[in-house]
Design a protein around this motif. Structure first.
Motif, PDB file in Angstrom:
ATOM      1  N   THR A 187       0.895  -1.189  -0.172  1.00 44.18           N
ATOM      2  CA  THR A 187       0.013   0.159  -0.019  1.00 44.18           C
ATOM      3  C   THR A 187       1.060   1.282   0.093  1.00 44.18           C
ATOM      4  O   THR A 187       0.559   2.283  -0.748  1.00 44.18           O
ATOM      5  N   TRP A 194       1.006   7.697  -5.751  1.00 36.91           N
ATOM      6  CA  TRP A 194      -0.267   8.570  -5.714  1.00 36.91           C
ATOM      7  C   TRP A 194       0.449  10.027  -5.408  1.00 36.91           C
ATOM      8  O   TRP A 194       0.034  11.074  -6.219  1.00 36.91           O
ATOM      9  N   ALA A 206      -5.586   5.521  -7.272  1.00 39.17           N
ATOM     10  CA  ALA A 206      -6.614   5.202  -6.067  1.00 39.17           C
ATOM     11  C   ALA A 206      -7.351   4.041  -6.117  1.00 39.17           C
ATOM     12  O   ALA A 206      -7.799   3.242  -5.437  1.00 39.17           O
ATOM     13  N   LEU A 207      -7.694   3.796  -7.407  1.00 40.05           N
ATOM     14  CA  LEU A 207      -8.553   2.292  -7.672  1.00 40.05           C
ATOM     15  C   LEU A 207      -7.664   1.268  -7.179  1.00 40.05           C
ATOM     16  O   LEU A 207      -7.812   0.240  -6.614  1.00 40.05           O
ATOM     17  N   LEU A 209      -5.227   1.308  -5.049  1.00 37.87           N
ATOM     18  CA  LEU A 209      -5.065   1.218  -3.507  1.00 37.87           C
ATOM     19  C   LEU A 209      -6.181   0.758  -2.780  1.00 37.87           C
ATOM     20  O   LEU A 209      -6.368  -0.278  -2.036  1.00 37.87           O
ATOM     21  N   ALA A 210      -7.739   1.038  -3.605  1.00 40.92           N
ATOM     22  CA  ALA A 210      -8.687   0.314  -3.047  1.00 40.92           C
ATOM     23  C   ALA A 210      -8.679  -1.174  -3.159  1.00 40.92           C
ATOM     24  O   ALA A 210      -9.181  -1.926  -2.314  1.00 40.92           O
ATOM     25  N   THR A 211      -8.461  -1.585  -4.265  1.00 35.99           N
ATOM     26  CA  THR A 211      -8.297  -2.832  -4.778  1.00 35.99           C
ATOM     27  C   THR A 211      -7.213  -3.786  -3.852  1.00 35.99           C
ATOM     28  O   THR A 211      -7.513  -4.622  -3.328  1.00 35.99           O
ATOM     29  N   LEU A 213      -6.506  -2.727  -0.700  1.00 39.39           N
ATOM     30  CA  LEU A 213      -6.819  -2.810   0.828  1.00 39.39           C
ATOM     31  C   LEU A 213      -8.210  -3.879   0.743  1.00 39.39           C
ATOM     32  O   LEU A 213      -8.350  -4.384   1.866  1.00 39.39           O
ATOM     33  N   ARG A 214      -9.011  -3.882  -0.299  1.00 38.54           N
ATOM     34  CA  ARG A 214     -10.164  -5.053  -0.224  1.00 38.54           C
ATOM     35  C   ARG A 214      -9.364  -6.178  -0.354  1.00 38.54           C
ATOM     36  O   ARG A 214      -9.967  -7.247   0.524  1.00 38.54           O
ATOM     37  N   ARG A 217      -8.305  -6.987   3.171  1.00 39.66           N
ATOM     38  CA  ARG A 217      -9.307  -7.274   3.980  1.00 39.66           C
ATOM     39  C   ARG A 217      -9.698  -8.891   3.876  1.00 39.66           C
ATOM     40  O   ARG A 217      -9.940  -9.454   4.880  1.00 39.66           O
TER      41      ARG A 217
END
Length: 222
Positions: A187, A194, A206-207, A209-211, A213-214, A217
């Motif tokens: 990350t 970024w 940003a996409l 990073l979101a991927t 982090l998902r 999780r």
């Protein structure tokens, strides 16, 4: 992971500058210690551009963070870190000792109170000779100072809290915190991209990073 050199400007609370022993030297030492950890694990380094002084309007970390953003837009550096006078109480909560915005360029951290830190060491290890306690205190002081700064820099580069007590992004300090784990490294690599990207490229980053982090999780929930 290879993040390269990150340019840092530090700000030192004027009250601390007047009342502490060699605070500029301690700031430089802490930045060097953090740089050593990043170099070993992420191929990154911190280049301390300069140490300036500032006079924060209070002690609330969120308020001081906003003041630092207004004072220094970080246009010529990657990160701006403000060092404040020590907390009036001893704590192991890293978010009582520092604050940064995720994917931001600014962080504020509290310097440590040597007397309180030494008192903790002496209470735990009162049977050790004075020289050994003093050496242990200095090692712990440097380690804790470095982990506080590393924790907040990691947040500014996209790192989030994890459940590994050996990671610098664990929410509470312990002497066992020694590393940035692979998830955080991934990350933070995206976070550096970024920060260095133009506005046109940032939505795609940003996409990513979101991927990431998902995916993290999902791994934690398994």
């Amino acid at each position: 992971h290879r993040l390269g050199a990150l340019r840092v400007r530090a700000y030192l609370d004027e009250e601390t500058l007047a009342s502490s022993l060699d605070p500029r030297g301690r700031v430089r030492q802490t930045i060097n210690d953090v740089s050593g950890i990043l170099a070993t694990q992420l191929g990154a380094s911190l280049e301390l551009v300069d140490v300036q002084t500032f006079q924060p309007g209070g002690t609330d970390l969120s308020v001081v963070l906003d003041e630092l953003k207004a004072r220094d837009p970080s246009s010529d550096v990657d990160l701006v870190v403000g060092f404040l006078r020590s907390s009036p109480i001893a704590t192991s909560s890293l978010h009582e000792l520092g604050m940064a915005d995720v994917l931001g360029r600014h962080a504020v951290v509290r310097l440590l109170d040597d007397a309180m830190e030494l008192q903790d060491i002496e209470a735990l290890l009162n049977r050790l000779p004075d020289s050994e306690r003093s050496a242990l205190f200095e090692r712990r002081r440097r380690h804790k100072a470095a982990i506080i700064v590393l924790h907040e820099i990691a947040h500014s580069l996209g790192g989030v809290h994890g459940n590994d007590p050996h990671s610098a992004l664990f929410p509470s300090y312990s002497p066992e915190q020694t590393r940035i784990d692979d998830d955080d490294a991934a990350t933070m690599e995206i976070g550096v991209a970024w920060q260095r990207a133009n506005d046109e490229d940032r939505p795609a980053i940003a996409l990513r990073l979101a991927t990431e982090l998902r995916s993290r999780r999902v791994r934690l929930d398994e």
